[in-house]
Design a protein around this motif. Structure first.
Motif, PDB file in Angstrom:
ATOM      1  N   LEU A 109      -7.704   4.413 -11.967  1.00 12.48           N
ATOM      2  CA  LEU A 109      -7.409   2.969 -11.920  1.00 12.48           C
ATOM      3  C   LEU A 109      -8.220   2.227 -10.861  1.00 12.48           C
ATOM      4  CD1 LEU A 109      -3.496   2.928 -12.309  1.00 12.48           C
ATOM      5  CD2 LEU A 109      -5.224   2.745 -14.093  1.00 12.48           C
ATOM      6  N   TYR A 110      -8.549   2.907  -9.750  1.00  4.81           N
ATOM      7  CA  TYR A 110      -9.051   2.138  -8.600  1.00  4.81           C
ATOM      8  C   TYR A 110     -10.398   2.581  -8.033  1.00  4.81           C
ATOM      9  CZ  TYR A 110      -4.269   0.550  -8.962  1.00  4.81           C
ATOM     10  OH  TYR A 110      -3.098   0.022  -9.454  1.00  4.81           O
ATOM     11  N   THR A 111     -11.123   3.521  -8.674  1.00  4.40           N
ATOM     12  CA  THR A 111     -12.459   3.865  -8.173  1.00  4.40           C
ATOM     13  C   THR A 111     -13.336   2.611  -8.233  1.00  4.40           C
ATOM     14  OG1 THR A 111     -12.305   6.137  -8.964  1.00  4.40           O
ATOM     15  CG2 THR A 111     -14.527   5.289  -8.596  1.00  4.40           C
ATOM     16  N   TYR A 125     -10.073   1.407 -13.833  1.00  6.04           N
ATOM     17  CA  TYR A 125      -9.604   0.417 -14.803  1.00  6.04           C
ATOM     18  C   TYR A 125      -9.384  -0.950 -14.151  1.00  6.04           C
ATOM     19  CZ  TYR A 125      -6.733  -1.732 -18.410  1.00  6.04           C
ATOM     20  OH  TYR A 125      -6.228  -2.598 -19.350  1.00  6.04           O
ATOM     21  N   TYR A 126      -8.725  -0.976 -12.979  1.00  8.93           N
ATOM     22  CA  TYR A 126      -8.477  -2.273 -12.330  1.00  8.93           C
ATOM     23  C   TYR A 126      -9.661  -2.756 -11.507  1.00  8.93           C
ATOM     24  CZ  TYR A 126      -3.761  -2.366 -14.019  1.00  8.93           C
ATOM     25  OH  TYR A 126      -2.681  -2.412 -14.864  1.00  8.93           O
ATOM     26  N   SER A 127     -10.469  -1.816 -10.978  1.00  7.67           N
ATOM     27  CA  SER A 127     -11.559  -2.272 -10.105  1.00  7.67           C
ATOM     28  C   SER A 127     -12.859  -2.528 -10.859  1.00  7.67           C
ATOM     29  CB  SER A 127     -11.778  -1.274  -8.967  1.00  7.67           C
ATOM     30  OG  SER A 127     -11.447   0.012  -9.378  1.00  7.67           O
ATOM     31  N   VAL A 135      -0.054  -7.274 -22.591  1.00  5.15           N
ATOM     32  CA  VAL A 135       0.347  -8.644 -22.236  1.00  5.15           C
ATOM     33  C   VAL A 135       1.470  -8.540 -21.210  1.00  5.15           C
ATOM     34  CG1 VAL A 135       1.607 -10.622 -23.202  1.00  5.15           C
ATOM     35  CG2 VAL A 135      -0.294  -9.635 -24.464  1.00  5.15           C
ATOM     36  N   THR A 136       1.451  -9.389 -20.206  1.00  5.95           N
ATOM     37  CA  THR A 136       2.553  -9.382 -19.238  1.00  5.95           C
ATOM     38  C   THR A 136       3.313 -10.720 -19.331  1.00  5.95           C
ATOM     39  OG1 THR A 136       1.149 -10.255 -17.481  1.00  5.95           O
ATOM     40  CG2 THR A 136       1.318  -7.854 -17.635  1.00  5.95           C
ATOM     41  N   ALA A 137       4.465 -10.768 -18.681  1.00  9.71           N
ATOM     42  CA  ALA A 137       5.351 -11.939 -18.829  1.00  9.71           C
ATOM     43  C   ALA A 137       4.671 -13.282 -18.485  1.00  9.71           C
ATOM     44  CB  ALA A 137       6.605 -11.733 -17.976  1.00  9.71           C
ATOM     45  N   PHE A 164       1.585 -10.103  -4.743  1.00  7.17           N
ATOM     46  CA  PHE A 164       0.784  -8.873  -4.730  1.00  7.17           C
ATOM     47  C   PHE A 164       0.342  -8.560  -6.152  1.00  7.17           C
ATOM     48  CE2 PHE A 164       0.952  -6.726  -0.606  1.00  7.17           C
ATOM     49  CZ  PHE A 164       1.812  -7.571   0.064  1.00  7.17           C
ATOM     50  N   GLY A 165      -0.918  -8.201  -6.324  1.00  6.16           N
ATOM     51  CA  GLY A 165      -1.422  -7.794  -7.633  1.00  6.16           C
ATOM     52  C   GLY A 165      -1.298  -8.925  -8.632  1.00  6.16           C
ATOM     53  N   ALA A 166      -2.094  -9.981  -8.446  1.00 10.05           N
ATOM     54  CA  ALA A 166      -1.897 -11.218  -9.219  1.00 10.05           C
ATOM     55  C   ALA A 166      -2.619 -11.215 -10.562  1.00 10.05           C
ATOM     56  CB  ALA A 166      -2.320 -12.418  -8.379  1.00 10.05           C
ATOM     57  N   GLY A 167      -3.132 -10.071 -11.006  1.00  2.27           N
ATOM     58  CA  GLY A 167      -3.718  -9.973 -12.349  1.00  2.27           C
ATOM     59  C   GLY A 167      -4.818 -11.003 -12.570  1.00  2.27           C
ATOM     60  N   ASP A 168      -4.722 -11.727 -13.686  1.00  6.22           N
ATOM     61  CA  ASP A 168      -5.767 -12.731 -13.941  1.00  6.22           C
ATOM     62  C   ASP A 168      -5.378 -14.121 -13.437  1.00  6.22           C
ATOM     63  OD1 ASP A 168      -3.900 -13.405 -15.763  1.00  6.22           O
ATOM     64  OD2 ASP A 168      -5.158 -13.193 -17.536  1.00  6.22           O
ATOM     65  N   VAL A 192      -2.426 -10.993  -2.325  1.00  9.12           N
ATOM     66  CA  VAL A 192      -3.012  -9.722  -1.878  1.00  9.12           C
ATOM     67  C   VAL A 192      -3.409  -8.972  -3.152  1.00  9.12           C
ATOM     68  CG1 VAL A 192      -2.657  -7.592  -0.578  1.00  9.12           C
ATOM     69  CG2 VAL A 192      -1.457  -9.686   0.116  1.00  9.12           C
ATOM     70  N   GLU A 193      -4.679  -8.735  -3.326  1.00 10.06           N
ATOM     71  CA  GLU A 193      -5.186  -8.129  -4.564  1.00 10.06           C
ATOM     72  C   GLU A 193      -6.268  -7.125  -4.208  1.00 10.06           C
ATOM     73  OE1 GLU A 193      -4.714  -8.353  -8.174  1.00 10.06           O
ATOM     74  OE2 GLU A 193      -6.001  -6.638  -7.711  1.00 10.06           O
ATOM     75  N   THR A 194      -6.104  -5.878  -4.660  1.00 10.79           N
ATOM     76  CA  THR A 194      -7.070  -4.841  -4.289  1.00 10.79           C
ATOM     77  C   THR A 194      -8.349  -4.891  -5.133  1.00 10.79           C
ATOM     78  OG1 THR A 194      -5.745  -3.395  -5.679  1.00 10.79           O
ATOM     79  CG2 THR A 194      -5.513  -3.100  -3.316  1.00 10.79           C
ATOM     80  N   SER A 195      -8.279  -5.466  -6.327  1.00 13.09           N
ATOM     81  CA  SER A 195      -9.448  -5.449  -7.212  1.00 13.09           C
ATOM     82  C   SER A 195     -10.327  -6.688  -6.983  1.00 13.09           C
ATOM     83  CB  SER A 195      -8.965  -5.403  -8.672  1.00 13.09           C
ATOM     84  OG  SER A 195      -9.949  -5.884  -9.534  1.00 13.09           O
ATOM     85  N   ASP A 200     -12.795  -7.613  -8.825  1.00 14.24           N
ATOM     86  CA  ASP A 200     -12.995  -8.262 -10.121  1.00 14.24           C
ATOM     87  C   ASP A 200     -11.820  -9.203 -10.429  1.00 14.24           C
ATOM     88  OD1 ASP A 200     -13.870  -8.636 -12.879  1.00 14.24           O
ATOM     89  OD2 ASP A 200     -12.194  -7.333 -13.396  1.00 14.24           O
ATOM     90  N   LEU A 201     -10.591  -8.724 -10.210  1.00 16.19           N
ATOM     91  CA  LEU A 201      -9.435  -9.576 -10.517  1.00 16.19           C
ATOM     92  C   LEU A 201      -9.319 -10.721  -9.525  1.00 16.19           C
ATOM     93  CD1 LEU A 201      -6.845  -6.936 -11.751  1.00 16.19           C
ATOM     94  CD2 LEU A 201      -8.027  -8.679 -13.076  1.00 16.19           C
ATOM     95  N   GLN A 202      -9.673 -10.451  -8.269  1.00 18.64           N
ATOM     96  CA  GLN A 202      -9.648 -11.544  -7.287  1.00 18.64           C
ATOM     97  C   GLN A 202     -10.567 -12.676  -7.743  1.00 18.64           C
ATOM     98  OE1 GLN A 202     -10.586 -11.720  -2.944  1.00 18.64           O
ATOM     99  NE2 GLN A 202      -9.302  -9.893  -2.946  1.00 18.64           N
ATOM    100  N   ALA A 215       6.072  -9.462  -6.795  1.00 18.36           N
ATOM    101  CA  ALA A 215       5.228  -8.397  -7.361  1.00 18.36           C
ATOM    102  C   ALA A 215       5.669  -8.171  -8.801  1.00 18.36           C
ATOM    103  CB  ALA A 215       5.362  -7.118  -6.542  1.00 18.36           C
ATOM    104  N   ASN A 216       4.912  -8.722  -9.737  1.00 21.76           N
ATOM    105  CA  ASN A 216       5.222  -8.524 -11.154  1.00 21.76           C
ATOM    106  C   ASN A 216       4.321  -7.426 -11.704  1.00 21.76           C
ATOM    107  OD1 ASN A 216       6.565  -9.306 -13.661  1.00 21.76           O
ATOM    108  ND2 ASN A 216       4.507  -9.884 -14.315  1.00 21.76           N
ATOM    109  N   GLU A 217       4.944  -6.374 -12.190  1.00 21.24           N
ATOM    110  CA  GLU A 217       4.207  -5.232 -12.748  1.00 21.24           C
ATOM    111  C   GLU A 217       3.157  -4.682 -11.777  1.00 21.24           C
ATOM    112  OE1 GLU A 217       3.263  -4.641 -16.761  1.00 21.24           O
ATOM    113  OE2 GLU A 217       4.386  -6.349 -17.485  1.00 21.24           O
ATOM    114  N   LEU A 218       3.495  -4.691 -10.507  1.00 25.11           N
ATOM    115  CA  LEU A 218       2.623  -4.038  -9.517  1.00 25.11           C
ATOM    116  C   LEU A 218       3.034  -2.568  -9.364  1.00 25.11           C
ATOM    117  CD1 LEU A 218       0.623  -4.202  -6.936  1.00 25.11           C
ATOM    118  CD2 LEU A 218       2.772  -4.213  -5.680  1.00 25.11           C
TER     119      LEU A 218
END
Ligand SMILES: C[S@@+](CC[C@H](N)C(=O)[O-])C[C@H]1O[C@@H](n2cnc3c(N)ncnc32)[C@H](O)[C@@H]1O
Length: 415
Positions: A41-43, A48-50, A63-65, A122-126, A150-153, A155-157, A192-195
């Motif tokens: 997920l994070y390499t 996948y997320y990065s 799809v998320t809420a 945290f983890g704000a997706g798109d 606060v977002e680790t990716s 790309d998503l940031q 934190a939604n789906e974090l």
């Protein structure tokens, strides 16, 4: 049957597989599943997320809420406002009898001023939730001073910045991205939604002597494969599992990183609340004997399946949340459980049907739009959609009065 991705993406996944295999070889033929999940997920650039995969929405994998219209953001904006009001007008600060009023602002540290209304997502997706919440707050004239993400990716940031800039909201200027939380702590409402479901888990299998042995990843002629280690999980996890009398061959997960995350954020939360939304159950249901293959789930092009080794880096890998463990982790760092409800009850308590009704007049001539809005509400609230499996938990630093979100259902006693 899952369709193969285009060649260019297969090559990217092959690169990640090479990295994983190198790690396995360095580690004498085995790595823990949590290690693999972290890599997948994070390499940087390949995970996948990065990496730059289109993850969310119709063209993505799930799809998320926040993507189902503005009802979710409406409810969360209302719930945050109520928490802020309680903090300003009478909640109790741990170890202190008094509260700073809204007008008495005191510097807590460089970033955070006591009395400011701060949301930390945290983890704000798109970026749909930040935009949705700020839109609701602006529309309803609710005060918000800062919205930190606060977002680790990276790309998503980048996508979040674009979404916020595109929104045209006056409140857009309240948003900033933090690399980490202020060292000395903060006050506010964490969302934190789906974090938690995206944080690496340990996987185990029960063997003949009743012990839970750690499952991980090895290599065979087909590529990456499940491999059981010959070491048992740590004693504290054996103790947790022993009361469930799990049969030989039973496999499941322990969300160690989710618990670490709750403790590390909770420790820094000086006053305020954490609003955690995710799919999962209390411990008793999580480790039910019938759930003998655990909760691991992968998402690829809107298909859910259970093979984490299918094109690593190109699909989401998740596990459900053990909410009893999350509540216990919060308690360890002094947080109080303020509510725990299925998502359906939470959103309905916060008036999403009234919000729909208020728009009915303007929609009377647009039955297609009205149908779409009712579809969104059904997806969010019906028990066989997201209404029952998804839960909302609020952990607070300092006590809160009963929150509106838990007025229809509060299942805290089941944890
Ligand atoms: C499943 S997505 C959920 C996205 C969004 N909250 C939504 O509901 O649409 C998980 C998100 O958490 C981020 N993430 C993962 N680990 C994180 C961490 N330790 N801190 C902050 N964000 C993290 C991912 O990059 C991604 O944005």
């Amino acid at each position: 049957m899952l369709a193969d991705p285009p060649l260019v993406l297969q090559k990217r996944s092959d690169q990640l597989i090479c990295d994983v295999k190198a790690d396995i070889e360095k580690n004498r033929g085995w790595i823990g599943f949590d290690h693999f999940m972290n890599q997948a997920l994070y390499t940087p650039d390949l995970g996948y997320y990065s990496g730059g995969m289109q993850k969310f929405g119709e063209d993505g994998d799930f799809v998320t809420a926040p993507m189902l219209g503005d009802f979710f953001a409406f409810a969360l904006a209302g719930q945050c406002d109520e928490i802020f009001q309680q903090l300003e007008h009478g909640g109790k600060q741990p170890g202190s009898a008094t509260l700073s009023s809204n007008r008495e602002k005191v510097q807590l540290n460089d970033e955070n001023v006591i009395g400011e209304r701060i949301i930390i997502e945290f983890g704000a997706g798109d970026g749909q939730l930040v935009v949705g919440i700020l839109r609701q707050m602006e529309k309803q004239d609710l005060r918000i001073d800062r919205y930190w993400i606060v977002e680790t990716s990276d790309d998503l940031q980048h996508r979040q910045r674009e979404a916020v800039n595109r929104s045209g909201l006056k409140y857009a200027c309240k948003v900033s991205w933090l690399a980490q939380l202020p060292e000395s702590g903060f006050e506010g409402v964490v969302i934190a939604n789906e974090l938690l479901d995206a944080l690496p888990v340990k996987r185990f299998e029960i063997v003949e002597n009743g012990k839970a042995m750690e499952m991980g990843v090895g290599i065979d002629e087909q590529g990456l494969t499940w491999k059981r280690s010959n070491h048992a999980l740590a004693d504290e996890y054996q103790a947790r599992l022993s009361s469930h009398r799990l049969p030989v061959g039973y496999q499941s997960e322990i969300g160690i990183q989710a618990e670490v995350w709750v403790r590390s954020v909770g420790e820094k939360l000086k006053r305020g609340a954490m609003l955690l939304i995710d799919y999962g159950f209390p411990e008793r249901e999580y480790y039910h004997v019938d759930r003998k293959e655990g909760t691991l789930m992968c998402h690829y092009r809107h298909q859910a399946h259970s093979d984490p080794f299918f094109y690593p880096g190109l699909q989401d890998i998740t596990a459900h949340i053990d909410f009893s463990a999350v509540a216990a982790a919060g308690k360890e760092v002094g947080l109080t459980l303020s509510g725990y409800s299925p998502q359906g009850g939470f959103l309905l308590s916060l008036g999403i049907l009234d919000y729909l009704a208020a728009r009915q007049d303007s929609l009377s001539s647009d039955s297609k739009k009205y149908f779409e809005l009712t579809r969104q509400i059904k997806m969010l609230t019906l028990p066989h959609e997201m209404g029952e499996l998804f839960k909302v938990m609020v952990l607070s630093a300092g006590s809160l009065d009963q929150l509106t979100g838990f007025s229809l259902q509060d299942h805290g006693a089941r944890l």
